[in-house]
Design a protein around this motif. Sequence first.
Motif, PDB file in Angstrom:
ATOM      1  N   SER A   1       0.808  -1.222   0.000  1.00 16.51           N
ATOM      2  CA  SER A   1       0.000   0.000   0.000  1.00 16.51           C
ATOM      3  C   SER A   1       0.838   1.269   0.000  1.00 16.51           C
ATOM      4  O   SER A   1       0.320   2.344  -0.260  1.00 16.51           O
ATOM      5  CB  SER A   1      -0.940   0.010   1.207  1.00 16.51           C
ATOM      6  N   GLY A   2       2.104   1.167   0.306  1.00 13.47           N
ATOM      7  CA  GLY A   2       2.982   2.331   0.346  1.00 13.47           C
ATOM      8  C   GLY A   2       4.294   1.981   0.996  1.00 13.47           C
ATOM      9  O   GLY A   2       4.638   0.807   1.130  1.00 13.47           O
ATOM     10  N   THR A   3       5.025   2.997   1.436  1.00 12.05           N
ATOM     11  CA  THR A   3       6.355   2.770   2.014  1.00 12.05           C
ATOM     12  C   THR A   3       6.360   2.834   3.534  1.00 12.05           C
ATOM     13  O   THR A   3       7.388   2.613   4.160  1.00 12.05           O
ATOM     14  CB  THR A   3       7.359   3.804   1.475  1.00 12.05           C
ATOM     15  N   GLY A   4       5.207   3.149   4.137  1.00  8.43           N
ATOM     16  CA  GLY A   4       5.109   3.239   5.586  1.00  8.43           C
ATOM     17  C   GLY A   4       3.761   2.754   6.070  1.00  8.43           C
ATOM     18  O   GLY A   4       2.881   2.417   5.271  1.00  8.43           O
ATOM     19  N   CYS A   5       3.593   2.737   7.378  1.00 10.95           N
ATOM     20  CA  CYS A   5       2.335   2.307   7.986  1.00 10.95           C
ATOM     21  C   CYS A   5       1.217   3.254   7.565  1.00 10.95           C
ATOM     22  O   CYS A   5       1.310   4.473   7.771  1.00 10.95           O
ATOM     23  CB  CYS A   5       2.478   2.288   9.508  1.00 10.95           C
ATOM     24  N   VAL A   6       0.174   2.698   6.980  1.00 10.14           N
ATOM     25  CA  VAL A   6      -0.953   3.490   6.473  1.00 10.14           C
ATOM     26  C   VAL A   6      -1.538   4.381   7.571  1.00 10.14           C
ATOM     27  O   VAL A   6      -1.697   5.594   7.393  1.00 10.14           O
ATOM     28  CB  VAL A   6      -2.047   2.566   5.887  1.00 10.14           C
ATOM     29  N   GLU A   7      -1.859   3.795   8.712  1.00 13.66           N
ATOM     30  CA  GLU A   7      -2.512   4.535   9.785  1.00 13.66           C
ATOM     31  C   GLU A   7      -1.567   5.523  10.468  1.00 13.66           C
ATOM     32  O   GLU A   7      -1.979   6.638  10.823  1.00 13.66           O
ATOM     33  CB  GLU A   7      -3.110   3.572  10.825  1.00 13.66           C
TER      34      GLU A   7
END
Length: 113
Positions: A12-18
């Motif tokens: 989903s990306g390069t870091g924690c979404v939340e």
Amino acid sequence: MASGIDPAVPPSGTGCVECEAAGGWWLHLRRCAECGHVGCCDSSPAQHASAHAAAAGHPFVQSFEPGETWYWDYENLDYYDGPELADPQHHPVEQPVPGPQGRVPADWQRHIH
């Protein structure tokens, strides 16, 4: 292949979404093997990866750290041997651990589990 793993889904990306949405920080990252959700590990203050697994019913995560390819099965509370997932395999190598840069408190060790 185990139900709950989709090798074609990218992260989903390069870091924690939340944590990214809330301005938080993490120790290590975990990637949902079913939907690609990137969340923070259970040693991180918010533990978003295991919360996602419980809420979504997605039992398998893979480490999203450079050099780590292991899976964790939240249903059986054990490691799992799974297939290679879609790239990228980990967060950017220049991203610090803990991360992200600029949001980690100086006394971060006091905040981990």
